[in-house]
Design an enzyme around this catalytic site. Sequence first.
Site, PDB file in Angstrom:
ATOM      1  N   LYS A 113      37.057 -21.204 -78.858  1.00 21.75           N
ATOM      2  CA  LYS A 113      36.252 -21.901 -77.851  1.00 21.75           C
ATOM      3  C   LYS A 113      35.435 -23.039 -78.451  1.00 21.75           C
ATOM      4  CE  LYS A 113      36.209 -18.203 -74.455  1.00 21.75           C
ATOM      5  NZ  LYS A 113      37.034 -17.170 -75.123  1.00 21.75           N
TER       6      LYS A 113
HETATM    7  C1  LIG Z   1      38.112 -16.536 -74.578  1.00 19.81           C
HETATM    8  C2  LIG Z   1      39.033 -15.846 -75.528  1.00 19.81           C
HETATM    9  C3  LIG Z   1      40.378 -15.568 -75.184  1.00 19.81           C
HETATM   10  C4  LIG Z   1      40.949 -15.868 -73.814  1.00 19.81           C
HETATM   11  O1  LIG Z   1      41.101 -17.259 -73.606  1.00 19.81           O
HETATM   12  P1  LIG Z   1      41.312 -17.825 -72.130  1.00 19.81           P
HETATM   13  O2  LIG Z   1      41.242 -19.305 -72.282  1.00 19.81           O
HETATM   14  O3  LIG Z   1      40.184 -17.273 -71.308  1.00 19.81           O
HETATM   15  O4  LIG Z   1      42.633 -17.347 -71.655  1.00 19.81           O
HETATM   16  C5  LIG Z   1      41.185 -15.000 -76.158  1.00 19.81           C
HETATM   17  N1  LIG Z   1      40.718 -14.686 -77.386  1.00 19.81           N
HETATM   18  C6  LIG Z   1      39.429 -14.925 -77.739  1.00 19.81           C
HETATM   19  C7  LIG Z   1      38.969 -14.545 -79.095  1.00 19.81           C
HETATM   20  C8  LIG Z   1      38.541 -15.529 -76.830  1.00 19.81           C
HETATM   21  O5  LIG Z   1      37.270 -15.762 -77.191  1.00 19.81           O
END
Ligand SMILES: *Cc1c(COP(=O)(O)O)cnc(C)c1O
Length: 466
Positions: A113
């Site tokens: 993210k």
């Molecule tokens: C947010 C997250 C996901 C999921 O990603 P999306 O974009 O919501 O599908 C998967 N793995 C981790 C470690 C995350 O923080």
Amino acid sequence: MEYVSTRGSTPALGFEDVLLSGLARDGGLFVPAHWPSLETAEMRALSDLDYAAIAARIIRPFIDVDVLDDNALAHLTRDTYEWFDHPDVAPLRQIDDDTWLLELFHGPTLAFKDFALQLLGRLFEHVLDRRDARITIVGATSGDTGSAAIEACRDRSNLDIFMLHPDGRVSEVQRRQMTTVIADNVYNIALGGTFDDCQDLVKALFADHALRDELGLSAVNSINWARVMGQIAYYFAAAARLAVPDEALTFVVPTGNFGNVYSAYVARQMGLPISRLVVASNRNDILYRFFANGEMSILGVEPSLSPSMDIQVSSNFERLIFDLMDRDGAAVDAAIRAFRADGVLPDAAALCDGARGLFEGQRVDDAETLDVIRDVHAQTGVLLDPHTAVGVGAARKTPRDGLKRVVLATAHPAKFPDAVEQATGLRPALPMHLSDLLTHPEEATAIDNEFDAVRDFVRAHAVAAW
Ligand SMILES: *Cc1c(COP(=O)(O)O)cnc(C)c1O
């Protein structure tokens, strides 16, 4: 670039307004009015560029030059990614004959993210400076989003951020990554309730249109188009390094809100040769059931070893549905309303038929997740976090087709040490820059699960004046 709402009844907006408003007023999500594309020669040229330059090239068509010129954009992506902890920013690591990990956890909060949120914080600052404006960001988190958003927004002069987390229900590392950020514009709210209560309260704040205008409320969750935009470049970067565009790739994406894998879909719409997108789910398998059986029905959310994927209704899925319904906003609006009311998406089988050529769903439960972590460690010495392990497990379940496969490694193993230790007996250490996380002082305000209490707190502390 103009942006339209997936529900079809908001006028088209430019990038700045889309960035600042997050959700469209008709309840829809913004998507570009058309998909820009890259020529094969341009894609080939990406292999000569570093990550920041690739990101600038991929983002260019989505932001008008009068908002951010070429120089400013290049400077912004350079400033965003130079803080990452690895010279390649998103390095590839081969784990077997035809499978690579794309490591997306070298940012400040150790999850993918950071790629979009570090960019988003800088874009907010740039656009707000231009407009001489302020905004108030409110968000709900069950873990990774909150810390990445706070880290991206801290100490920026023209915004405040209020992040709600469910008191006592996030892991210690995740909580501390939020509450140890002591900054004048950061407010951590420990809510007496569940993650769903946090989300409902944030929605209620946005639904209060007077408050929304008074404080310039804005969102940083993955419904914000800029989040999707900030995740497209690493698909191109991985492909450039694995000798594409001459060869198509399969990407396997651990999925919760469908944001990351939707960014892969956008990369493909822009011309990147992707043969398959594997949507990897944990026991919360609504997307798996959709792609496997052509039905979409909501079940309760169950906790798993990969908590950032414990989601039933994936908000970004609406963006895919919009394309599958030939961009008919009224039809999307009716379908989503029916889905919310009955818990079942009407005509899902037809939508699934449209998606199957590209997408495939796989489901990996907790026992399989632990097996994968143990196995990969035994075979390669690499420690996987449980989300990445769901991806590797999904890749193993997907029939081989002779093409290279890239599994997105979405978090650093030290972010989820309990699962890693349970599988391997080893407790991964936090990277140096976070090694004193467990001893730093924390700051958070405990608030009851009541709309008025949260609204009054936000209003009293936001210095917004629009
Ligand atoms: C947010 C997250 C996901 C999921 O990603 P999306 O974009 O919501 O599908 C998967 N793995 C981790 C470690 C995350 O923080």
